[in-house]
Design an enzyme around this catalytic site. Structure first.
Site, PDB file in Angstrom:
ATOM      1  CB  SER A  57      -0.916   0.006   1.223  1.00 63.77           C
ATOM      2  OG  SER A  57      -1.841  -1.049   1.137  1.00 63.77           O
ATOM      3  CD  GLU A  58       0.098   6.722  -2.734  1.00 64.95           C
ATOM      4  OE1 GLU A  58       0.638   7.531  -3.491  1.00 64.95           O
ATOM      5  OE2 GLU A  58      -1.136   6.633  -2.585  1.00 64.95           O
ATOM      6  CB  CYS A  59       3.971   4.364   2.669  1.00 68.96           C
ATOM      7  SG  CYS A  59       4.673   5.257   4.085  1.00 68.96           S
ATOM      8  CD  GLU A  96       0.287   7.817   1.856  1.00 67.49           C
ATOM      9  OE1 GLU A  96       0.972   7.538   2.862  1.00 67.49           O
ATOM     10  OE2 GLU A  96       0.748   7.871   0.717  1.00 67.49           O
ATOM     11  N   GLY A  97      -1.850   5.594   4.056  1.00 73.71           N
ATOM     12  CA  GLY A  97      -2.225   5.633   5.469  1.00 73.71           C
ATOM     13  C   GLY A  97      -3.185   4.539   5.888  1.00 73.71           C
ATOM     14  NE  ARG A  98      -1.331   0.249   9.348  1.00 75.21           N
ATOM     15  CZ  ARG A  98      -0.967   1.014  10.357  1.00 75.21           C
ATOM     16  NH1 ARG A  98      -1.819   1.807  10.945  1.00 75.21           N
ATOM     17  NH2 ARG A  98       0.266   0.966  10.814  1.00 75.21           N
ATOM     18  CG  ASP A 130      -5.605  -2.154   7.581  1.00 76.03           C
ATOM     19  OD1 ASP A 130      -5.977  -1.544   6.555  1.00 76.03           O
ATOM     20  OD2 ASP A 130      -4.708  -3.023   7.560  1.00 76.03           O
ATOM     21  NE  ARG A 132      -3.789  -1.626   4.613  1.00 74.55           N
ATOM     22  CZ  ARG A 132      -2.608  -2.117   4.972  1.00 74.55           C
ATOM     23  NH1 ARG A 132      -1.551  -1.948   4.185  1.00 74.55           N
ATOM     24  NH2 ARG A 132      -2.464  -2.779   6.096  1.00 74.55           N
TER      25      ARG A 132
END
Length: 196
Positions: A57-59, A96-98, A130, A132
């Site tokens: 996942s994007e971070c 982003e950010g879970r 979370d 996501r």
């Protein structure tokens, strides 16, 4: 679920040569607003029958800015290196950010600066620990005709969720902790069940 799939392009990197495909998902964000999420699938030149797969996942802070608060950037780089060597794919999900988005993630960071841990900060903002959603991953696996994978993860939740789509074998991904992320990793282990 509504989505589109791009053409596939070459992606030479410092880790190796890959093929790159984008999936545009039409969905809603955590606050219920319609949005488009453009995810990436980064594949080795050839895929083995049971590929090594990293669901990442994007971070932005970790992946791009090399933040030491998390292990994301290190996991991303290690995954690309292993996938180039062994064959497989990295699914780069724009969550982003879970799943709470960059704006909310920075607000969560500010709460962490005051002493809350990563889970407490998300919850203090009114979000789950979370948020996501992995439904698009099932479509990605169908597109690439995957039936079984070696999932590069420490997160048992990902194993359970992806087992709806394919047979999942686990391969651990361990990054050396630093003085800035030791507590974060401990919280992931104790409050989120990560296998660290």
């Amino acid at each position: 679920m509504k989505f589109e799939i791009s053409k596939t392009a070459n992606l030479p990197t410092a880790f190796g040569d890959f093929k790159l495909t984008a999936f545009r998902e039409y969905t809603q964000n955590i606050e219920g607003r319609a949005c488009e999420l453009e995810h990436l699938v980064i594949c080795s030149e050839t895929l083995p029958q049971i590929p090594l797969v990293r669901l990442h996942s994007e971070c932005l802070t970790g992946d791009v800015l090399s933040s030491l608060k998390c292990d994301c950037g290190g996991e991303l780089h290690l995954a690309l290196k292993l996938i180039a060597q062994q064959g497989g794919m990295l699914l780069y999900l724009r969550q982003e950010g879970r799943g709470i988005g960059l704006f909310n993630k920075i607000n969560a960071y500010a709460l962490q600066d005051r002493g809350l841990d990563t889970v407490e900060a998300n919850e203090a903002l009114g979000f789950p620990k979370d948020a996501r959603d992995y439904a698009i991953v099932g479509e990605m696996f169908k597109h690439f005709d995957l039936k079984e994978i070696n999932l590069l993860t420490n997160n048992p939740k990902k194993i359970d969720l992806l087992s709806k789509f394919v047979k999942v074998n686990r391969s651990p991904i361990i990054i050396e902790p630093n003085c800035h992320n030791e507590h974060y990793l401990q919280v992931k282990k104790e409050k989120m069940g990560h296998l660290l």
